[in-house]
Design an enzyme around this catalytic site. Sequence first.
Site, PDB file in Angstrom:
ATOM      1  N   ARG A  24     -39.523-103.323  -3.872  1.00 14.28           N
ATOM      2  CA  ARG A  24     -38.807-104.207  -4.797  1.00 14.28           C
ATOM      3  C   ARG A  24     -37.357-103.772  -5.007  1.00 14.28           C
ATOM      4  O   ARG A  24     -36.822-103.861  -6.118  1.00 14.28           O
ATOM      5  CB  ARG A  24     -39.512-104.282  -6.161  1.00 14.28           C
ATOM      6  CG  ARG A  24     -40.856-104.970  -6.131  1.00 14.28           C
ATOM      7  CD  ARG A  24     -40.679-106.493  -6.180  1.00 14.28           C
ATOM      8  NE  ARG A  24     -41.947-107.152  -6.388  1.00 14.28           N
ATOM      9  CZ  ARG A  24     -42.345-107.674  -7.543  1.00 14.28           C
ATOM     10  NH1 ARG A  24     -41.572-107.645  -8.599  1.00 14.28           N
ATOM     11  NH2 ARG A  24     -43.510-108.252  -7.630  1.00 14.28           N
ATOM     12  N   ARG A  28     -34.344-108.249  -9.902  1.00 11.37           N
ATOM     13  CA  ARG A  28     -33.611-108.595 -11.127  1.00 11.37           C
ATOM     14  C   ARG A  28     -32.804-107.458 -11.732  1.00 11.37           C
ATOM     15  O   ARG A  28     -31.959-107.696 -12.589  1.00 11.37           O
ATOM     16  CB  ARG A  28     -34.598-109.122 -12.174  1.00 11.37           C
ATOM     17  CG  ARG A  28     -35.020-110.544 -11.893  1.00 11.37           C
ATOM     18  CD  ARG A  28     -36.178-110.946 -12.763  1.00 11.37           C
ATOM     19  NE  ARG A  28     -37.327-110.077 -12.499  1.00 11.37           N
ATOM     20  CZ  ARG A  28     -38.548-110.291 -12.963  1.00 11.37           C
ATOM     21  NH1 ARG A  28     -38.794-111.313 -13.731  1.00 11.37           N
ATOM     22  NH2 ARG A  28     -39.529-109.467 -12.652  1.00 11.37           N
ATOM     23  N   ARG A  37     -29.941-115.647  -7.655  1.00 11.55           N
ATOM     24  CA  ARG A  37     -31.211-116.214  -8.146  1.00 11.55           C
ATOM     25  C   ARG A  37     -30.951-117.417  -9.053  1.00 11.55           C
ATOM     26  O   ARG A  37     -31.703-118.398  -9.026  1.00 11.55           O
ATOM     27  CB  ARG A  37     -31.991-115.116  -8.892  1.00 11.55           C
ATOM     28  CG  ARG A  37     -33.291-115.533  -9.532  1.00 11.55           C
ATOM     29  CD  ARG A  37     -34.362-115.836  -8.506  1.00 11.55           C
ATOM     30  NE  ARG A  37     -35.550-116.404  -9.133  1.00 11.55           N
ATOM     31  CZ  ARG A  37     -35.741-117.700  -9.368  1.00 11.55           C
ATOM     32  NH1 ARG A  37     -34.808-118.579  -9.031  1.00 11.55           N
ATOM     33  NH2 ARG A  37     -36.852-118.124  -9.923  1.00 11.55           N
ATOM     34  N   ASP A  74     -42.266-113.137  -0.783  1.00  7.92           N
ATOM     35  CA  ASP A  74     -43.313-112.755  -1.724  1.00  7.92           C
ATOM     36  C   ASP A  74     -44.650-112.773  -0.996  1.00  7.92           C
ATOM     37  O   ASP A  74     -44.813-113.470   0.011  1.00  7.92           O
ATOM     38  CB  ASP A  74     -43.355-113.714  -2.923  1.00  7.92           C
ATOM     39  CG  ASP A  74     -44.092-113.063  -4.094  1.00  7.92           C
ATOM     40  OD1 ASP A  74     -43.454-112.317  -4.853  1.00  7.92           O
ATOM     41  OD2 ASP A  74     -45.313-113.271  -4.216  1.00  7.92           O
ATOM     42  N   TYR A 150     -55.355-113.195  -6.463  1.00  4.91           N
ATOM     43  CA  TYR A 150     -54.493-114.240  -7.028  1.00  4.91           C
ATOM     44  C   TYR A 150     -55.065-115.630  -6.767  1.00  4.91           C
ATOM     45  O   TYR A 150     -54.965-116.528  -7.607  1.00  4.91           O
ATOM     46  CB  TYR A 150     -53.076-114.140  -6.456  1.00  4.91           C
ATOM     47  CG  TYR A 150     -52.307-112.964  -7.011  1.00  4.91           C
ATOM     48  CD1 TYR A 150     -51.726-113.028  -8.278  1.00  4.91           C
ATOM     49  CD2 TYR A 150     -52.180-111.774  -6.301  1.00  4.91           C
ATOM     50  CE1 TYR A 150     -51.033-111.952  -8.812  1.00  4.91           C
ATOM     51  CE2 TYR A 150     -51.484-110.688  -6.825  1.00  4.91           C
ATOM     52  CZ  TYR A 150     -50.913-110.777  -8.078  1.00  4.91           C
ATOM     53  OH  TYR A 150     -50.237-109.714  -8.610  1.00  4.91           O
TER      54      TYR A 150
END
Length: 347
Positions: A24, A28, A37, A74, A150
Amino acid sequence: MTGGKLLQTLGGVRFPTPPVWLMRQAGRYLPEYRAVRATTRSFLEFCYTPDKATEVTLQPIKRFGLDAAIIFSDILVIPDALGQRTWFEEGEGPKLQPLTDPAEFGQLSRARLPEHLAPVYEAIRATRAALPKETALLGFAGAPFTLACYMIEGGGSRDFHKVKHWAYSHPDSFGLLIDLLVEAVVDHLGHQVDAGADAVQLFDSWAGILPESQLFRWSLEPMTRIASLLRERRPGTPVIAFPRAVGPAALMYRRPEEFAALSIDTGIGAHWAARELQSHIVVQGNLDPMMLVVGGSALEEEATRILDKLGHGSFVFNLGHGVVPQTPPDHVAQLVEIVRNWKPGAA
Ligand code: CP3
């Protein structure tokens, strides 16, 4: 051997200091990421816009000179490409229309995957062309069990009761879902390699929720099957396995025939990993991401402790999990300095 420090390390070459990259590393915590973004509302649409994905993949390389870039994408692009409705809710994370019945697997199809994920491959081609040749480019995918988590829960979950209930009560139908995901992951990784990924990482982020008795069947075996199929279809591609939070069962993943490296989470002691894992396989890890938030002498001491334990063998410096959004970027620069200036002393 060519391909820079990371690829050579995966191939068994030793350097005075280990290569370093961070899970990662694009995200952000970087203001330049937030700026790009902000130009796209939907996270998946952002992932599927090659020039934006390329730009944010390169950002941490430009800032910190890391030894590898990981393509910005992702793990949930696979359920999306298979036809399951997948979206990201602002501030809440991923959401999927949950699979509730094995009959629904029939609606999932690999047929459209290459076309659906073509923007990812285009971003890989553009990123590879823009990267210095000594910087490795990593592709990745979620491991089948984590993807199934998920897909069945319909998003993140504290305890993943539905997935476990399904796996334990109907192992045959759960196995069919895992088989479909093995094939989809091999397709996706193969296309990433064709586009220019030098190595790939398999994220089994939720492996640790399984009891040891179930780990082989649902986590390790599908991961080894992916590695073997990829080896047949794209010989020579290094596969890094990241079975998170499996504790001492990490010993089961010490499989140099299948995996070029084993990425360990923060729960595994560096000393234990040096003794039990590193004589068999290249180890990657395992700084606590919160140390990067704290920085200063706490970061220095902890990173040096890990280097003193693992830096004498085949090692890739990384975190035990991803960089968190509250990380000050300067602390990443500090960490790269620490790793590059480390002097192997008495362990
Ligand atoms: O820099 C990199 O490492 C490459 C990009 C990358 C992302 N996700 C971007 C992302 C990678 C390798 C992933 C993997 C991923 N995605 C995993 C496996 C690793 C892990 O963390 O265990 C998992 C479980 C996911 C699923 C996922 N994606 C979740 C749970 C979330 C929400 C949590 C969060 O941080 O918001 C995402 C969204 C996501 N994926 C973001 C990023 C940068 C944040 C969303 C945004 O920027 O709007």
